[in-house]
Design a protein around this motif. Structure first.
Motif, PDB file in Angstrom:
ATOM      1  N   GLY A 105      44.202  59.719  68.946  1.00 60.45           N
ATOM      2  CA  GLY A 105      45.216  59.906  67.932  1.00 60.45           C
ATOM      3  C   GLY A 105      44.772  60.816  66.808  1.00 60.45           C
ATOM      4  O   GLY A 105      45.484  61.000  65.842  1.00 60.45           O
ATOM      5  N   THR A 106      43.585  61.422  66.907  1.00 63.76           N
ATOM      6  CA  THR A 106      43.091  62.329  65.885  1.00 63.76           C
ATOM      7  C   THR A 106      43.070  63.741  66.454  1.00 63.76           C
ATOM      8  O   THR A 106      42.576  63.971  67.544  1.00 63.76           O
ATOM      9  N   VAL A 107      43.638  64.668  65.696  1.00 60.01           N
ATOM     10  CA  VAL A 107      43.656  66.061  66.107  1.00 60.01           C
ATOM     11  C   VAL A 107      42.926  66.862  65.040  1.00 60.01           C
ATOM     12  O   VAL A 107      43.169  66.696  63.851  1.00 60.01           O
ATOM     13  N   THR A 108      42.004  67.730  65.470  1.00 62.38           N
ATOM     14  CA  THR A 108      41.261  68.576  64.540  1.00 62.38           C
ATOM     15  C   THR A 108      41.747  70.011  64.677  1.00 62.38           C
ATOM     16  O   THR A 108      41.782  70.555  65.780  1.00 62.38           O
TER      17      THR A 108
ATOM     18  N   GLN B 296      40.158  70.567  59.563  1.00 61.73           N
ATOM     19  CA  GLN B 296      40.708  69.321  59.046  1.00 61.73           C
ATOM     20  C   GLN B 296      41.232  68.468  60.189  1.00 61.73           C
ATOM     21  O   GLN B 296      41.786  68.966  61.161  1.00 61.73           O
ATOM     22  N   SER B 297      41.066  67.144  60.029  1.00 67.55           N
ATOM     23  CA  SER B 297      41.558  66.196  61.026  1.00 67.55           C
ATOM     24  C   SER B 297      42.812  65.514  60.492  1.00 67.55           C
ATOM     25  O   SER B 297      42.945  65.284  59.294  1.00 67.55           O
TER      26      SER B 297
ATOM     27  N   GLU C 134      51.103  58.949  68.581  1.00 68.39           N
ATOM     28  CA  GLU C 134      51.387  59.348  69.960  1.00 68.39           C
ATOM     29  C   GLU C 134      52.668  58.735  70.489  1.00 68.39           C
ATOM     30  O   GLU C 134      53.350  59.338  71.304  1.00 68.39           O
ATOM     31  N   ASP C 135      53.022  57.548  70.022  1.00 68.96           N
ATOM     32  CA  ASP C 135      54.270  56.929  70.482  1.00 68.96           C
ATOM     33  C   ASP C 135      55.467  57.763  70.054  1.00 68.96           C
ATOM     34  O   ASP C 135      56.412  57.959  70.823  1.00 68.96           O
TER      35      ASP C 135
END
Length: 85
Positions: free
Chosen positions: A51-54, A60-61, A66-67
């Motif tokens: 659930g973390t995107v960089t 930056q994260s 996701e739901d």
């Protein structure tokens, strides 16, 4: 045409040191490769939390729901394009 005076035992003795050197070199290369492989595996990046995107540009994260993303994709797939019968 063959060599006039061939002494195989003498040739074996004379080539023993170079052959051992070749085998020692191959062994050293194998040890260095295994050491490098272990170093790469030990220093690898751990996977990020789910659930973390960089952002690759800024570094930056941000958290991603996701739901919500799955629900939005499902809605896009289930709707007809504008102008369709």
């Amino acid at each position: 045409m063959s060599a006039p005076d061939t002494n195989l035992k003498k040739q074996e003795r004379q080539h023993r040191a170079p052959l051992w050197g070749i085998w020692a070199g191959l062994g050293l290369v194998a040890l260095l490769f295994l050491g490098w492989l272990g170093w790469v595996m030990a220093n690898g990046d751990a996977p990020e939390a789910q659930g973390t995107v960089t952002d690759d540009f800024t570094g930056q994260s941000e958290q991603v729901n996701e739901d919500a993303a799955v629900e939005r994709d499902a809605q896009e797939l289930n709707t007809a394009p504008a102008g369709a019968d």
